[in-house]
Scaffold this active site. Sequence first.
Site: not given
Ligand code: PEP
Length: 253
Positions: A212, A95, A173, A167, A233, A97, A9-11
């Site tokens: 993470s 998600h 993050g 998640e 992410g 976010e 997930n490149w956001k």
């Molecule tokens: C995500 O946003 O889906 C995610 C898992 O982010 P990160 O790996 O940066 O925690």
Amino acid sequence: MRQPLVAGNWKMNGALESVRELLSGIKAGIGDIKKCEVAVCPPYVFIPLAQAELSGTSIPWGGQNLSAEQSGAFTGEVAGSMLTDFGCTYVIVGHSERRTLYGEDDALVAHKHAVARAAGLKPILCIGETLEEREKGVTEDVVARQVDAVVTASGVESLGDGVIAYEPVWAIGTGRTATPEQAQEVHAFIRKRVAESNADVASKLRILYGGSMKPDNAAELMVKSDIDGGLIGGASLKAADFLGICKAADDSV
Ligand code: PEP
């Protein structure tokens, strides 16, 4: 046996040049990944580039979101059919976010899940509790509510060819990963919850962990029996790190 899936997930990250580099880095290393499915979810505007670079490879691509509407006067929105026009296989739905920053509630997420399926996309349904909810001991209530919203709206079969990403919001993050035991416990609970409606769907459902995940903690998560891959992410923005996680998933089967 469920094939693991690792999806990036490149956001809202990247620029034309860095996206080209990232795609070619992933393509260059994908030959070492034999059993794990590897997918990327770039920002909308880079999807045509992903399509151009990834067509003919084993790597599917997808969107990070989609509109709840089919078409019309919805400025700034992107319809599911537009994602399929550009070859998307997957779309991330709900998600955290989107839930926290853009007010997407369970009903809207369930609706988007249905809209995605109707457009021919495989939704990656994100669920997970906040830190406050975990500390209050209501993690299972929260993820059950989030799964049930989709099951009630579209039936348990709607999870049949889809994917759930667990998640924990406190792990996204933040550099703070759920322990493999914490993650496995919730994954097993999610599968059990789905099995109460349909055991066959539950046994085939891929449940990814997200929060993470990095190359150095991926292996211990991936070996857990109900963890079928990852939604990544930050670590999906560097080809070597992303491929390291894919390799851990590959080695877990
Ligand atoms: C995500 O946003 O889906 C995610 C898992 O982010 P990160 O790996 O940066 O925690």
